[in-house]
Design a protein around this motif. Structure first.
Motif, PDB file in Angstrom:
ATOM      1  N   VAL A 184      38.894  36.705  39.843  1.00  0.00           N
ATOM      2  CA  VAL A 184      39.726  37.253  40.912  1.00  0.00           C
ATOM      3  C   VAL A 184      41.183  37.307  40.467  1.00  0.00           C
ATOM      4  O   VAL A 184      41.725  36.341  39.916  1.00  0.00           O
ATOM      5  N   ALA A 185      41.819  38.456  40.735  1.00  0.00           N
ATOM      6  CA  ALA A 185      43.229  38.643  40.420  1.00  0.00           C
ATOM      7  C   ALA A 185      43.818  39.611  41.439  1.00  0.00           C
ATOM      8  O   ALA A 185      43.099  40.290  42.163  1.00  0.00           O
ATOM      9  N   GLY A 186      45.156  39.662  41.496  1.00  0.00           N
ATOM     10  CA  GLY A 186      45.775  40.643  42.379  1.00  0.00           C
ATOM     11  C   GLY A 186      46.812  40.056  43.306  1.00  0.00           C
ATOM     12  O   GLY A 186      47.468  39.054  43.017  1.00  0.00           O
ATOM     13  N   ALA A 187      46.971  40.704  44.473  1.00  0.00           N
ATOM     14  CA  ALA A 187      48.003  40.335  45.444  1.00  0.00           C
ATOM     15  C   ALA A 187      47.423  40.434  46.862  1.00  0.00           C
ATOM     16  O   ALA A 187      46.541  41.245  47.110  1.00  0.00           O
ATOM     17  N   HIS A 188      47.947  39.607  47.733  1.00  0.00           N
ATOM     18  CA  HIS A 188      48.836  38.491  47.512  1.00  0.00           C
ATOM     19  C   HIS A 188      48.007  37.232  47.328  1.00  0.00           C
ATOM     20  O   HIS A 188      46.905  37.109  47.866  1.00  0.00           O
ATOM     21  N   THR A 189      48.568  36.255  46.597  1.00  0.00           N
ATOM     22  CA  THR A 189      47.856  35.003  46.377  1.00  0.00           C
ATOM     23  C   THR A 189      47.519  34.310  47.697  1.00  0.00           C
ATOM     24  O   THR A 189      46.422  33.765  47.871  1.00  0.00           O
ATOM     25  N   SER A 190      48.461  34.345  48.641  1.00  0.00           N
ATOM     26  CA  SER A 190      48.273  33.655  49.920  1.00  0.00           C
ATOM     27  C   SER A 190      47.544  34.505  50.952  1.00  0.00           C
ATOM     28  O   SER A 190      47.286  34.034  52.058  1.00  0.00           O
ATOM     29  N   GLY A 191      47.217  35.743  50.601  1.00  0.00           N
ATOM     30  CA  GLY A 191      46.541  36.636  51.535  1.00  0.00           C
ATOM     31  C   GLY A 191      45.140  36.983  51.080  1.00  0.00           C
ATOM     32  O   GLY A 191      44.190  36.212  51.282  1.00  0.00           O
ATOM     33  N   ALA A 192      45.008  38.137  50.436  1.00  0.00           N
ATOM     34  CA  ALA A 192      43.686  38.618  50.026  1.00  0.00           C
ATOM     35  C   ALA A 192      43.000  37.658  49.062  1.00  0.00           C
ATOM     36  O   ALA A 192      41.796  37.400  49.172  1.00  0.00           O
ATOM     37  N   ILE A 208      36.512  32.409  39.035  1.00  0.00           N
ATOM     38  CA  ILE A 208      37.621  32.193  38.120  1.00  0.00           C
ATOM     39  C   ILE A 208      38.831  32.917  38.701  1.00  0.00           C
ATOM     40  O   ILE A 208      38.748  34.097  39.032  1.00  0.00           O
ATOM     41  N   VAL A 209      39.937  32.215  38.848  1.00  0.00           N
ATOM     42  CA  VAL A 209      41.183  32.806  39.311  1.00  0.00           C
ATOM     43  C   VAL A 209      42.108  32.969  38.109  1.00  0.00           C
ATOM     44  O   VAL A 209      42.373  31.996  37.387  1.00  0.00           O
ATOM     45  N   LEU A 210      42.593  34.174  37.897  1.00  0.00           N
ATOM     46  CA  LEU A 210      43.538  34.425  36.802  1.00  0.00           C
ATOM     47  C   LEU A 210      44.956  34.183  37.322  1.00  0.00           C
ATOM     48  O   LEU A 210      45.540  35.013  38.012  1.00  0.00           O
ATOM     49  N   VAL A 211      45.496  33.029  36.966  1.00  0.00           N
ATOM     50  CA  VAL A 211      46.749  32.578  37.551  1.00  0.00           C
ATOM     51  C   VAL A 211      47.923  33.473  37.168  1.00  0.00           C
ATOM     52  O   VAL A 211      48.851  33.669  37.973  1.00  0.00           O
ATOM     53  N   ASP A 212      47.915  34.028  35.954  1.00  0.00           N
ATOM     54  CA  ASP A 212      49.032  34.877  35.540  1.00  0.00           C
ATOM     55  C   ASP A 212      48.818  36.342  35.912  1.00  0.00           C
ATOM     56  O   ASP A 212      49.655  37.191  35.586  1.00  0.00           O
ATOM     57  N   CYS A 213      47.718  36.628  36.592  1.00  0.00           N
ATOM     58  CA  CYS A 213      47.446  37.978  37.086  1.00  0.00           C
ATOM     59  C   CYS A 213      47.343  37.966  38.606  1.00  0.00           C
ATOM     60  O   CYS A 213      46.626  38.773  39.207  1.00  0.00           O
ATOM     61  N   ALA A 214      48.031  37.019  39.206  1.00  0.00           N
ATOM     62  CA  ALA A 214      48.116  36.920  40.661  1.00  0.00           C
ATOM     63  C   ALA A 214      49.585  36.818  41.030  1.00  0.00           C
ATOM     64  O   ALA A 214      50.392  36.292  40.260  1.00  0.00           O
ATOM     65  N   THR A 215      49.924  37.322  42.197  1.00  0.00           N
ATOM     66  CA  THR A 215      51.324  37.311  42.590  1.00  0.00           C
ATOM     67  C   THR A 215      51.452  37.209  44.104  1.00  0.00           C
ATOM     68  O   THR A 215      50.523  37.564  44.842  1.00  0.00           O
ATOM     69  N   ASP A 216      52.617  36.725  44.537  1.00  0.00           N
ATOM     70  CA  ASP A 216      52.854  36.517  45.959  1.00  0.00           C
ATOM     71  C   ASP A 216      54.352  36.628  46.230  1.00  0.00           C
ATOM     72  O   ASP A 216      55.166  36.294  45.353  1.00  0.00           O
ATOM     73  N   PRO A 217      54.750  37.087  47.426  1.00  0.00           N
ATOM     74  CA  PRO A 217      56.173  37.129  47.744  1.00  0.00           C
ATOM     75  C   PRO A 217      56.839  35.758  47.701  1.00  0.00           C
ATOM     76  O   PRO A 217      58.051  35.661  47.500  1.00  0.00           O
ATOM     77  N   ASP A 218      56.036  34.700  47.884  1.00  0.00           N
ATOM     78  CA  ASP A 218      56.554  33.336  47.866  1.00  0.00           C
ATOM     79  C   ASP A 218      56.036  32.622  46.609  1.00  0.00           C
ATOM     80  O   ASP A 218      54.892  32.137  46.594  1.00  0.00           O
ATOM     81  N   PRO A 219      56.832  32.551  45.540  1.00  0.00           N
ATOM     82  CA  PRO A 219      56.373  31.920  44.293  1.00  0.00           C
ATOM     83  C   PRO A 219      55.935  30.467  44.473  1.00  0.00           C
ATOM     84  O   PRO A 219      54.996  30.006  43.811  1.00  0.00           O
ATOM     85  N   GLU A 220      56.605  29.716  45.354  1.00  0.00           N
ATOM     86  CA  GLU A 220      56.227  28.318  45.559  1.00  0.00           C
ATOM     87  C   GLU A 220      54.850  28.210  46.204  1.00  0.00           C
ATOM     88  O   GLU A 220      54.053  27.332  45.853  1.00  0.00           O
ATOM     89  N   VAL A 236      40.781  27.857  37.280  1.00  0.00           N
ATOM     90  CA  VAL A 236      42.055  28.564  37.250  1.00  0.00           C
ATOM     91  C   VAL A 236      42.480  28.713  35.795  1.00  0.00           C
ATOM     92  O   VAL A 236      42.795  27.721  35.120  1.00  0.00           O
ATOM     93  N   LEU A 237      42.461  29.942  35.303  1.00  0.00           N
ATOM     94  CA  LEU A 237      42.736  30.226  33.897  1.00  0.00           C
ATOM     95  C   LEU A 237      43.805  31.293  33.762  1.00  0.00           C
ATOM     96  O   LEU A 237      44.069  32.048  34.699  1.00  0.00           O
ATOM     97  N   THR A 238      44.400  31.365  32.586  1.00  0.00           N
ATOM     98  CA  THR A 238      45.234  32.503  32.233  1.00  0.00           C
ATOM     99  C   THR A 238      44.343  33.574  31.605  1.00  0.00           C
ATOM    100  O   THR A 238      43.192  33.297  31.219  1.00  0.00           O
ATOM    101  N   ALA A 239      44.865  34.785  31.485  1.00  0.00           N
ATOM    102  CA  ALA A 239      44.091  35.857  30.852  1.00  0.00           C
ATOM    103  C   ALA A 239      43.773  35.512  29.400  1.00  0.00           C
ATOM    104  O   ALA A 239      42.690  35.830  28.897  1.00  0.00           O
TER     105      ALA A 239
END
Length: 260
Positions: A184-192, A208-220, A236-239
């Motif tokens: 799983v990858a994409g946007a937003h981390t806290s949403g979809a 598997i969550v691709l941590v460097d291929c996920a993004t969110d308006p709130d980085p924290e 939780v892995l990087t690409a």
């Protein structure tokens, strides 16, 4: 005849889900030279509260993997920082999966006029989306991002909520493809992404969550989810780590074929 067909389909889907749940253990057992594990008897949840051991990433079967990309759309990515860098990383992940013959799935959140007829007033988030006519199907904001490395052979699904399982036939498509692992990858981390991880876990997919291929308006908030929440149900892995795991598994298969 229709009743028999429905019954057979139900049995097939049940067996596929059982295989999806037990396959990682069978793979690990076969590599250790042991017999595949039998289905464990049901035990009350109070017997043990320890979290299960993580599944070794080296046991990845790439043809049973699908990369599920969420919300890679201009109307969603406008709110995140460094979206150009994010798209570049996602495209690199897509290349990794394609090299190893895995499936690529794009999920778009897009609303048709009929979806706007009855605003979900009890839904705090989507009542605003509908009222303001955001992410209208057929508009640039709701299309896949033009810089995304999508191909005609990829699977594209349209959803009308953050989750992709409750509003689509994605689970059926994945079962028919023999997919047991969702990346799983994409946007937003806290949403979809948060919603889909929960949905897929309930359907017994390996995640598997691709941590460097996920993004969110709130980085924290993104960091909190990837460090504290997602590891409960996903690796939780990087690409780059995903590429290494898939390459290692491919080498193992090639060595096994050479010996046989």
């Amino acid at each position: 005849m229709k009743g028999i067909s429905v019954f057979v389909e139900s049995v097939w889907r049940y067996l596929t889900r059982q295989d999806r749940r037990l396959r990682p253990a069978r793979i690990a057992a076969s590599k250790a030279g042991a017999q595949p594990a039998e289905t464990p008897p049901h035990q009350p949840s109070s017997v043990s509260k320890r979290a299960p051991s993580p599944i070794p990433t080296a046991s990845l079967e790439s043809t049973e993997c699908a990369l599920l990309l969420l919300g890679c759309q201009p109307g969603i990515l406008d709110s995140v920082p460094d979206r150009e860098v994010f798209i570049t990383r996602v495209n690199a992940a897509i290349d990794v999966l394609r090299i190893h013959d895995a499936h690529v799935i794009h999920a778009r959140l897009a609303l048709d006029p009929v979806d706007n007829r009855f605003p979900p007033l009890t839904n705090k988030e989507f009542s605003t989306v509908v009222r303001e006519r955001q992410l209208q199907n057929g508009t640039p904001d709701a299309d896949l991002h033009p810089a995304l490395a999508a191909r005609p052979e990829d699977i594209e699904i349209r959803t009308t909520r953050l989750g992709v399982f409750s509003k689509t036939n994605l689970d059926e498509q994945l079962t028919n493809l023999g997919v047991t692992t969702l990346i799983v990858a994409g946007a937003h981390t806290s949403g979809a992404m948060l919603t889909v991880v929960r949905e897929a876990a309930d359907r017994d997919y390996r995640l598997i969550v691709l941590v460097d291929c996920a993004t969110d308006p709130d980085p924290e908030l993104h960091d909190l989810l990837c460090q504290r929440v997602f590891p409960r149900q996903a690796e939780v892995l990087t690409a780059a780590q995903l590429y290494t795991a898939m390459a290692a598994n491919k080498s193992h298969i090639q060595r096994a074929e050479t010996k046989s």
